[in-house]
Write a protein that holds these residues in place. Structure first.
Motif, PDB file in Angstrom:
ATOM      1  N   SER A   1       0.821  -1.215   0.000  1.00  0.00           N
ATOM      2  CA  SER A   1       0.000   0.000   0.000  1.00  0.00           C
ATOM      3  C   SER A   1       0.852   1.261   0.000  1.00  0.00           C
ATOM      4  N   LEU A   2       1.877   1.308   0.842  1.00  0.00           N
ATOM      5  CA  LEU A   2       2.718   2.491   0.936  1.00  0.00           C
ATOM      6  C   LEU A   2       3.392   2.782  -0.395  1.00  0.00           C
ATOM      7  N   GLU A   3       3.950   1.748  -1.005  1.00  0.00           N
ATOM      8  CA  GLU A   3       4.608   1.920  -2.302  1.00  0.00           C
ATOM      9  C   GLU A   3       3.623   2.451  -3.342  1.00  0.00           C
ATOM     10  N   LEU A   4       2.435   1.882  -3.369  1.00  0.00           N
ATOM     11  CA  LEU A   4       1.423   2.285  -4.340  1.00  0.00           C
ATOM     12  C   LEU A   4       1.046   3.751  -4.151  1.00  0.00           C
ATOM     13  N   ILE A   5       0.765   4.149  -2.914  1.00  0.00           N
ATOM     14  CA  ILE A   5       0.365   5.525  -2.633  1.00  0.00           C
ATOM     15  C   ILE A   5       1.461   6.504  -3.033  1.00  0.00           C
ATOM     16  N   LEU A   6       2.700   6.203  -2.656  1.00  0.00           N
ATOM     17  CA  LEU A   6       3.797   7.131  -2.940  1.00  0.00           C
ATOM     18  C   LEU A   6       4.065   7.264  -4.436  1.00  0.00           C
ATOM     19  N   VAL A   7       3.958   6.169  -5.175  1.00  0.00           N
ATOM     20  CA  VAL A   7       4.178   6.227  -6.623  1.00  0.00           C
ATOM     21  C   VAL A   7       3.065   7.037  -7.298  1.00  0.00           C
ATOM     22  N   CYS A   8       1.818   6.786  -6.901  1.00  0.00           N
ATOM     23  CA  CYS A   8       0.692   7.531  -7.480  1.00  0.00           C
ATOM     24  C   CYS A   8       0.818   9.017  -7.197  1.00  0.00           C
ATOM     25  N   GLU A   9       1.176   9.357  -5.979  1.00  0.00           N
ATOM     26  CA  GLU A   9       1.326  10.767  -5.616  1.00  0.00           C
ATOM     27  C   GLU A   9       2.498  11.404  -6.356  1.00  0.00           C
ATOM     28  N   ALA A  10       3.578  10.639  -6.547  1.00  0.00           N
ATOM     29  CA  ALA A  10       4.752  11.162  -7.255  1.00  0.00           C
ATOM     30  C   ALA A  10       4.424  11.436  -8.718  1.00  0.00           C
ATOM     31  N   MET A  11       3.653  10.556  -9.362  1.00  0.00           N
ATOM     32  CA  MET A  11       3.280  10.776 -10.754  1.00  0.00           C
ATOM     33  C   MET A  11       2.428  12.034 -10.885  1.00  0.00           C
ATOM     34  N   GLN A  12       1.544  12.238  -9.920  1.00  0.00           N
ATOM     35  CA  GLN A  12       0.702  13.430  -9.953  1.00  0.00           C
ATOM     36  C   GLN A  12       1.539  14.694  -9.722  1.00  0.00           C
ATOM     37  N   GLN A  13       2.503  14.602  -8.805  1.00  0.00           N
ATOM     38  CA  GLN A  13       3.362  15.757  -8.542  1.00  0.00           C
ATOM     39  C   GLN A  13       4.219  16.096  -9.760  1.00  0.00           C
TER      40      GLN A  13
END
Length: 333
Positions: free
Chosen positions: A41-53
Motif C-alpha cells: 500500500s505504501l509503495e502504491l500511494i507514494l508512486v501515485c502521488e509522485a506521478m501526480q506531482q
C-alpha cells in the motif's frame, strides 16, 4: 466519459490515466486489491502521488517558462481544484514566483442583480451571475502594477463588500483564480491572451471491473463529494444525491463545453483512492435505507465501493488531493 463532447482535453486525460496505470501495472480492481493484499500500500500511494506531482511540476514549469501572469483553473465538481490550486502555488513559489489566489466567487453580482432561471429561482451558476466588467478591470489594473482593493462577497447578505484587502503585483507575482467559468473566454474577455494560462482538472482512471466494464469516473466524483460534504457541511447521502442532478446539469452547461480552451490538463484521479474513500463512504451509504427515493443509486454505490480492499490511510500525504475529501490535510479547505 465526462461529457458528450469527444475533445482533446478528455483524450489527453485518458492517455495520462493509461500511462499511470501502466507504470504501476494496475489496470483492474483485482490487481489493485492484490497489491494491497501483498502489503504494498505504501509503495502504491507514494508512486501515485509522485506521478501526480510530476504532472503538476510540468504545468508550473510551463507557466514560468512562458511568463504567464494569471492562471485560470476549472473542472467538474469534486475534481480537487482547491487542493490543486494550493499545490500549484507552492510549486510556483519554489520556482521563484509569488502567487496570489483570488476567489472568483467574490465577483458575484449583488443578489438583487442575479439572473433567475425558468422557475424564478436565482441561477448562481450562470456566467451572468458574475460581475464580469468589474472582474476584468480589477485584473487589468493588477497586471498593470496598480493597487486594487479586492472585494469579498457576503453570501449571507448577497452583497459584495470591501474590507481593505489591497493587492498590487510585482514582476514575479502571478494570479491564480479558480472557478466554474474560468475556461470560458467571456469571463476574462478584456485580458490579453498572452497573460493567461488555463488549466482543466478532472479525475480519470483506467481501472476495469471486468474485461468490459470500467470504473465510473462520475461515481468516483460523486463519492468524493458525498464524503466531503458530510464531513464539512453535515449533508447526508440523500441530500448529496438530491443535489447531484443539478450539479451535473451545471457542468454540462458551464464547464465541459470549454474544456478545449485549456492550455494544460491535470488528472486529479488516484488509482488507490477507491480503497481509501471506501472506508468513509460505506458507513454513510449503510446509514440510509435502500428502499427510499435513491434506492438504485445507494445499491449501485455500495456494490461499487464494496469491491475494493481497505488501504491504510495513514500513508496518504497531507497535501494529497484526496485529503480534500477525506480530511486530515494540511491545507485550509
Amino acid at each position: 466519459m465526462e461529457s458528450v463532447n469527444q475533445n482533446n482535453s478528455i483524450v489527453s486525460l485518458k492517455e495520462t490515466a493509461k500511462e499511470w496505470a501502466k507504470k504501476v501495472n494496475i489496470d483492474s480492481v483485482a490487481k489493485l486489491n492484490d497489491m494491497i493484499g501483498k502489503g504494498k500500500s505504501l509503495e502504491l500511494i507514494l508512486v501515485c502521488e509522485a506521478m501526480q506531482q510530476n504532472a503538476l511540476y510540468e504545468i508550473a514549469r510551463k507557466i514560468v517558462k512562458d511568463n504567464k501572469r494569471i492562471i485560470l483553473i476549472a473542472g467538474p465538481s469534486s475534481a480537487g481544484k482547491t487542493t490543486f490550486s494550493h499545490r500549484l502555488s507552492i510549486q510556483l513559489r519554489a520556482m521563484g514566483k509569488v502567487p496570489h489566489t483570488i476567489a472568483a466567487d467574490n465577483y458575484f453580482v449583488n443578489r438583487e442583480e442575479n439572473p433567475k432561471d425558468e422557475n424564478g429561482n436565482y441561477d448562481f451558476e450562470c456566467i451572468g451571475a458574475m460581475a464580469l466588467e468589474l472582474l476584468n478591470h480589477d485584473m487589468i489594473n493588477l497586471l498593470e502594477g496598480k493597487q486594487v482593493e479586492l472585494p469579498e462577497f457576503n453570501f449571507k447578505t448577497g452583497i459584495r463588500e470591501y474590507h481593505g484587502n489591497y493587492l498590487s503585483m510585482g514582476d514575479k507575482d502571478v494570479l491564480i483564480m479558480e472557478g466554474i467559468h474560468s475556461l470560458n473566454p467571456e469571463m476574462t474577455y478584456l485580458l490579453d491572451p498572452n497573460d493567461k494560462f488555463k488549466i482543466y482538472i478532472s479525475p480519470l482512471n483506467q481501472l476495469y471491473i471486468d474485461s468490459d466494464t470500467k470504473v465510473s469516473t462520475i461515481d468516483s466524483r460523486l463519492l468524493r463529494r458525498m464524503v466531503r460534504d458530510n464531513r464539512t457541511r453535515g449533508n447526508d447521502v440523500n441530500k448529496t444525491l438530491f443535489m447531484w442532478k443539478s450539479v451535473r446539469a451545471g457542468e454540462e452547461k458551464n464547464i465541459f463545453p470549454y474544456e478545449s480552451e485549456a492550455d494544460a490538463m491535470f488528472n486529479s484521479g488516484l488509482l488507490y483512492e477507491y480503497a481509501a474513500i471506501k472506508q468513509f463512504a460505506m458507513p454513510l451509504l449503510e446509514s440510509v435505507s435502500e428502499n427510499g427515493e435513491y434506492k438504485e443509486d445507494i445499491i449501485r454505490l455500495k456494490n461499487f465501493v464494496g469491491m475494493f480492499s481497505d488501504i491504510d490511510i495513514q500513508y496518504i500525504p497531507l497535501n494529497s488531493i484526496l485529503r480534500e475529501f477525506i480530511g486530515g490535510g494540511c491545507f485550509k479547505i
